[in-house]
Design a protein around this motif. Structure first.
Motif, PDB file in Angstrom:
ATOM      1  N   GLU A 150      33.900  45.527  39.269  1.00 23.28           N
ATOM      2  CA  GLU A 150      34.791  46.226  38.333  1.00 23.28           C
ATOM      3  C   GLU A 150      35.104  45.293  37.172  1.00 23.28           C
ATOM      4  O   GLU A 150      35.151  44.068  37.337  1.00 23.28           O
ATOM      5  CB  GLU A 150      36.099  46.632  39.020  1.00 23.28           C
ATOM      6  N   GLU A 183      30.260  41.176  36.790  1.00 23.78           N
ATOM      7  CA  GLU A 183      31.552  40.938  36.152  1.00 23.78           C
ATOM      8  C   GLU A 183      31.488  39.778  35.158  1.00 23.78           C
ATOM      9  O   GLU A 183      32.211  39.794  34.150  1.00 23.78           O
ATOM     10  CB  GLU A 183      32.643  40.711  37.192  1.00 23.78           C
ATOM     11  N   HIS A 195      39.877  53.048  46.577  1.00 21.10           N
ATOM     12  CA  HIS A 195      39.625  51.615  46.704  1.00 21.10           C
ATOM     13  C   HIS A 195      40.278  51.037  47.957  1.00 21.10           C
ATOM     14  O   HIS A 195      41.321  51.521  48.413  1.00 21.10           O
ATOM     15  CB  HIS A 195      40.157  50.867  45.477  1.00 21.10           C
ATOM     16  N   VAL A 197      40.005  47.373  35.157  1.00 14.07           N
ATOM     17  CA  VAL A 197      40.030  48.138  36.410  1.00 14.07           C
ATOM     18  C   VAL A 197      40.508  47.259  37.559  1.00 14.07           C
ATOM     19  O   VAL A 197      41.334  47.672  38.384  1.00 14.07           O
ATOM     20  CB  VAL A 197      38.642  48.732  36.712  1.00 14.07           C
ATOM     21  N   GLN A 198      40.003  46.020  37.611  1.00 16.19           N
ATOM     22  CA  GLN A 198      40.473  45.101  38.645  1.00 16.19           C
ATOM     23  C   GLN A 198      41.982  44.918  38.588  1.00 16.19           C
ATOM     24  O   GLN A 198      42.675  44.936  39.608  1.00 16.19           O
ATOM     25  CB  GLN A 198      39.813  43.729  38.491  1.00 16.19           C
TER      26      GLN A 198
END
Length: 255
Positions: free
Chosen positions: A87, A175, A27, A91-92
């Motif tokens: 995400e 999202e 990322h 996960v974020q």
């Protein structure tokens, strides 16, 4: 905002800044930083869609610069942070926490989140209860019962319709489709949050119901302190329409 426009914005204001990307495994997280490197950190997280420049006026505010180092990121999927790849909340939170660990300066960290940034900073504090001194949740969607995603969102997530959605609206739609279930998962552990919390919400918010404020007051049972600020007749976009009120709330935080 492009790097060129960013440079013009800050140099015109005679503000020193950092414009960079940190790579975290697979990322990338893009961020802008202003202020003294050894000051406490105001860490800004934008809504959906959005990017760091939602907070550009705050990053050059001379009163805030006297008290804080300030960092604003592009959330995963937006701006220059893996644009287009959405995400979920968990996960974020993990990606952003890893980023915070990279830039931490051993001073207090105040998380500031508007709209979708509200649940993101709440998840960060829930997962890492001893890390953050203060949360400032602005027009934040935290109550799963109050989150009612439009039916059409799930349809345009599917091929080929999703590829007709332009730009940042695609990860935003993804999202927001996941958000209600993410909030249900988060609700059971809101008791983990021990940070001080400031909740700021407009009473006429048409996108995120004002009822979220009461929900947070009831659920943040182990927070050291929960302060609320209702802005009468204000809509969802209070970081810009009521800038001075938000800025003064940030200045009023006791470290």
């Amino acid at each position: 905002m492009s790097s060129k426009k960013t440079k013009v914005f800050f140099t015109t204001s005679k503000i020193e800044f950092t414009d960079s990307i940190i790579k975290l495994d697979e990322h990338n997280v893009h961020y802008i930083q202003t202020g003294q490197k050894d000051f406490p950190t105001l860490f800004f997280i934008h809504g959906s869609p959005g990017s760091w420049d939602a907070y550009k006026e705050y990053l050059k505010d001379m009163l805030l610069l006297k008290k804080y180092r300030m960092i604003a990121i592009d959330r995963p999927g937006f701006g220059f942070s893996d644009f287009g790849t959405a995400e979920n909340l968990q996960v974020q939170s993990k990606i952003i926490f890893d980023f915070i660990e990279k830039v931490a300066n051993n001073k207090p960290i105040i998380l500031v989140g508007h709209s979708m940034g509200g649940p993101v900073i709440t998840k960060l504090a829930e997962n890492n209860p001893k890390k953050f001194q203060q949360l400032v949740i602005i027009s934040g969607s935290i109550d799963p019962k109050a989150e009612n995603p439009e039916v059409w969102r799930s349809f345009i997530m599917k091929k080929p319709l999703r590829y007709l959605i332009p730009g940042a609206l695609r990860p935003s739609n993804d999202e927001l489709c996941w958000l209600k279930e993410d909030l249900k998962t988060m609700k059971s552990n809101l008791k983990n949050i021990v940070s001080n919390v400031v909740i700021i919400h407009g009473t006429k918010d048409r996108l995120v119901p004002y009822s979220n404020m009461k929900f947070m007051q009831d659920e943040f049972i182990n927070s050291k302190k929960v302060d609320t600020l209702s802005i009468k007749n204000a809509d969802h976009f209070i970081p810009w329409t009521h800038y001075n009120i938000i800025r003064d709330a940030l200045l009023g935080i006791k470290l």
